[in-house]
Design an enzyme around this catalytic site. Structure first.
Site, PDB file in Angstrom:
ATOM      1  N   GLU A  44       0.668   4.115   2.955  1.00  0.00           N
ATOM      2  CA  GLU A  44       0.211   4.051   1.568  1.00  0.00           C
ATOM      3  C   GLU A  44       0.650   2.336   1.014  1.00  0.00           C
ATOM      4  O   GLU A  44      -0.033   1.763  -0.285  1.00  0.00           O
ATOM      5  CB  GLU A  44       1.059   5.044   0.815  1.00  0.00           C
ATOM      6  CG  GLU A  44       0.175   6.491   1.037  1.00  0.00           C
ATOM      7  CD  GLU A  44       1.321   7.969   0.366  1.00  0.00           C
ATOM      8  OE1 GLU A  44       1.309   8.323  -0.272  1.00  0.00           O
ATOM      9  OE2 GLU A  44       2.580   8.002   0.968  1.00  0.00           O
ATOM     10  N   GLU A  79       2.373  13.868   5.482  1.00  0.00           N
ATOM     11  CA  GLU A  79       3.069  14.276   4.416  1.00  0.00           C
ATOM     12  C   GLU A  79       3.390  15.635   4.540  1.00  0.00           C
ATOM     13  O   GLU A  79       3.789  17.171   4.736  1.00  0.00           O
ATOM     14  CB  GLU A  79       3.186  13.382   3.754  1.00  0.00           C
ATOM     15  CG  GLU A  79       3.793  12.689   3.126  1.00  0.00           C
ATOM     16  CD  GLU A  79       3.022  11.474   3.206  1.00  0.00           C
ATOM     17  OE1 GLU A  79       3.158  10.535   3.404  1.00  0.00           O
ATOM     18  OE2 GLU A  79       1.739  11.406   4.347  1.00  0.00           O
TER      19      GLU A  79
END
Length: 724
Positions: free
Chosen positions: A115, A135
């Site tokens: 990210e 995640e």
């Protein structure tokens, strides 16, 4: 934490290289995030800095956010300790920086690591770097802007697939998709990244902000259609995982209302779902798996594991051949011994089929498959056992036979050799009682199919030496299993904990509850199949044999049902002959067999336990609890007797050995979520109605009354009688 820091070096070219250093995977711990914020601010401020490169030390970019923080949040219930990374750092400090930032990626960029790279203005990668957003496998969603930036770089469908599957891609594929701007050799990574950053600064290359791009998303109607299909798919594949749907909602927010709006919603939702039961369960399982490698008085006394290069296996049946496959697949030579050449050939053929099956599925190349099979040798006697490092006995569950084999092994094998048995229920002291080397006797209990199931239950007796335990734990890791060390008793930890599972289902069926409904309820809860279908799969011979062992060991609390014997009399043997509770036909799913109903009726007539001869009326919730609470009850006894080192070992063992749903955290964790008091009161009520099978254990009663979680470590009593 002394090694964890963020470094910055400004070169004569005017490029600031910011390096994340937090071995082994450069996890984004809170001090690292603070350091990144400071270094980005400094580089932005300094006049001698024209451009910035972000990278990771030691050949790895970053493995993502530090999961220990989740564990702390779950302990306190306080989400305020989660830093604001997404808006403050990735969006404001990185993406909206007045100077261009290039990510130089090698090794891995996962979760928060990727990210950060997505927030940079370009991404240069070395070959074979792993890129992914895993995640969802921890019960949360990407929280540093990944739900918004990934679809804008790789397209909506691919981004959804990467997030919902939690599977990484390689940098080669990333380059084709547009996630990576250039693929360069590792030694040129920094040089190319610096030049690229300067090119952006001097407008020779485009200055792209991922969040502002829309070229890969398509029209709103196309995007909505992609999301609709993804939602349907997630309902099918992950019906009990609400965070899959939540992730899709957050992605949609950004597509409809713009990337920044999506980032804000993602940050808000992330903090909400961190505290969900799913996230708690999955994070617990993550840490439970890591804790298994710590065994008091084994891994903390300075012993070094010895290398196991050659293993002999006795018996080439289903288990023996599966274990042999697991060993040769991981470069350990195997000698397979059988009683005659017909059985030996059959065993070798099974192993060949296992290995070639993996090759067909693309898990290994044809050449590798042949090399793997060359590590296997079949024998009919003990002549070549003089240099083996370990023997695993995998013959039928017969005590005199196993004792005879162990006496022969003691003579045939070298004095350092590990003497292991794959028994699933028999007390190890019985197996080893006729030999002198009882310190080398250990249980290596694999789960079927042994080359695929990830759990290895290592069973120690009071006499097993710590060195032997450590050596077997090491073998387990080499063959990619999760080794869990347990004490010695009938059924050990997993099978003993779960023996009431099948019996609870049988009891309900004999009380008039539809067997197929019981299976449906259990499947809906998240197990791959219900107890009746599982019995079909395992075969009735196994059910009858282990049933006798449990009846002997735990006579005060077994439920004896004539049902399995009636099925055998009727010519049924489950999946083995295509007829059980279900009908098994090649190429189609198992179908409930209506012709089994009269047999179940006959069993009900013989047990005669239906109140006033009428079927009981129960809700689905009660069905679930009447099957699983007796399992929790037995887990309490296993904890009380010190059969496992810690409660979380039983959790990970139930997930990996019995396919208990990982998102429910394992059997003990789930029971604590439900509440010990509710489990205790329910069992007490049913024991008064239906007998001793449901009688709550002392451990459960004590914890329920005192309000102590079942998973809390035992204070005194267990240590004295610990089997470990």
């Amino acid at each position: 934490m002394s090694q964890s820091r963020v470094l910055m070096e400004v070169g004569s070219d005017g490029v600031a290289v910011i390096t994340i250093s937090n071995p082994p995977v450069n996890a984004l711990a809170i001090p690292i995030l603070v350091g990144l914020k400071e270094k980005f601010a400094e580089a932005t401020r300094r006049n001698d800095v024209k451009a910035i490169v972000l990278t990771g030390k030691g050949g790895r970019f970053s493995g993502g956010f530090d999961i220990n923080v989740f564990q702390k949040v779950h302990g306190t219930g306080d989400v305020s300790t989660l830093p604001d990374v997404s808006v403050e750092l990735v969006t404001n400090a990185v993406e909206d920086c007045k100077k261009p930032i290039v990510a130089a990626v090698e090794g891995l960029a996962l979760g928060g690591g990727l990210e950060f790279a997505l927030g940079c203005h370009a991404r240069i990668a070395a070959p074979r770097a792993q890129l992914g957003l895993p995640e969802l496998s921890l019960g949360v969603i990407p929280g540093f802007g990944g739900t918004q930036r990934l679809p804008r770089l790789v397209g909506l469908s691919k981004a959804i697939e990467m997030m919902l599957s939690s599977k990484p891609i390689m940098s080669e594929e990333g380059t084709k998709l547009g996630l990576i701007d250039a693929l360069v050799p590792s030694e040129d990574l920094l040089k190319v990244s610096r030049a690229w950053a300067l090119d952006i600064a001097e407008r020779r290359k485009p200055w792209l902000r991922s969040l502002h791009r829309t070229d890969k998303i398509g029209s709103l109607s196309e995007a909505r259609e992609v999301l609709r299909i993804a939602r349907q798919q997630a309902k099918k594949t992950a019906p009990n995982l609400p965070h899959h749907q939540i992730c899709l909602d957050v992605i949609e927010e950004g597509i409809v209302h713009g990337g920044y709006s999506g980032v804000l919603k993602e940050a808000k939702v992330f903090k909400e779902i961190v505290l969900s039961d799913t996230a708690r369960g999955l994070v617990h399982v993550f840490f439970a798996q890591r804790a298994t490698s710590k065994v008091p008085k084994v891994t903390d006394v300075g012993l070094k594991p010895r290398q196991v290069k050659k293993v002999a296996i006795i018996g080439g049946g289903l288990m023996g051949s599966g274990i042999a496959t697991a060993l040769i697949m991981n470069n350990i030579s195997v000698i397979l011994k059988e009683v005659n050449s017909e059985y030996l050939q059959k065993g070798i053929k099974t192993i060949e089929a296992n290995v070639r099956g993996l090759a067909t599925r693309g898990k290994l190349t044809k050449d590798r498959a042949e090399k793997v099979l060359s590590m296997l040798k079949g024998v009919l006697d003990y002549a070549e056992f003089n240099d083996v490092d370990m023997v695993i006995e995998a013959v039928i569950e017969n005590v005199p036979l196993k004792q005879k084999i162990f006496s022969e092994l003691e003579k045939a094998c070298p004095p350092h050799c590990i003497l292991a048995t794959n028994t699933s229920t028999i007390d190890l002291n019985l197996i080893g009682e006729k030999i002198k080397s009882e310190d080398r006797v250990i249980g290596a209990h694999f789960f079927s199919p042994a080359h695929l199931m990830p759990l290895l239950e290592i069973v120690r007796t009071q006499k097993t030496s710590p060195q032997i335990i450590l050596d077997l734990m090491t073998v387990g890791k080499v063959i990619t299993k999760v080794p869990v060390v347990v004490g010695n008793c009938t059924g050990f930890a997993v099978n003993r904990t779960f023996f009431p599972y099948a019996q609870g289902a049988q009891l309900l069926a004999n009380l008039g509850v539809d067997a197929f409904r019981i299976d449906r309820v259990i499947s809906n809860f998240g197990l791959p199949m219900g107890p009746f279908q599982l019995q079909d799969l395992a075969g009735y011979g196994v059910a009858m044999a282990v049933g006798k062992e449990y009846a002997k060991a735990f006579s005060d609390r077994v439920f004896k049902s004539p049902l399995v014997e009636l099925l055998v009399k009727n010519g049924r043997n489950g999946k083995n002959n295509g007829k059980g509770y279900y009908i098994y036909e090649k190429g189609s799913k198992p179908k409930p067999d209506p012709s089994v109903l009269p047999i179940i009726e006959e069993s009900r007539r013989l047990t005669n336990i239906m109140p006033a001869g009428k079927p009981i009326s129960v809700t689905d919730k009660e069905v679930l609890e009447m099957v699983l609470f007796p399992v929790v009850n037995e887990a309490c006894r296993v904890l009380d007797e010190g059969i496992v080192v810690r409660a979380s070992d039983l959790d990970i063992a139930s997930v990996l050995g019995m396919s208990f749903p990982s998102y429910r955290g394992g059997i003990v964790f789930w029971a604590d979520t439900v509440g010990a008091n509710h489990v205790y009161k329910s069992l007490k009520k049913w024991s008064e109605m239906y007998g001793g099978f449901y009688k709550p254990s002392k451990f459960l009663e004590e914890r329920a009354i005192k309000g102590i979680p079942l998973s809390a470590p035992a204070v005194s009593s267990a240590t004295s009688k610990s089997r470990l």
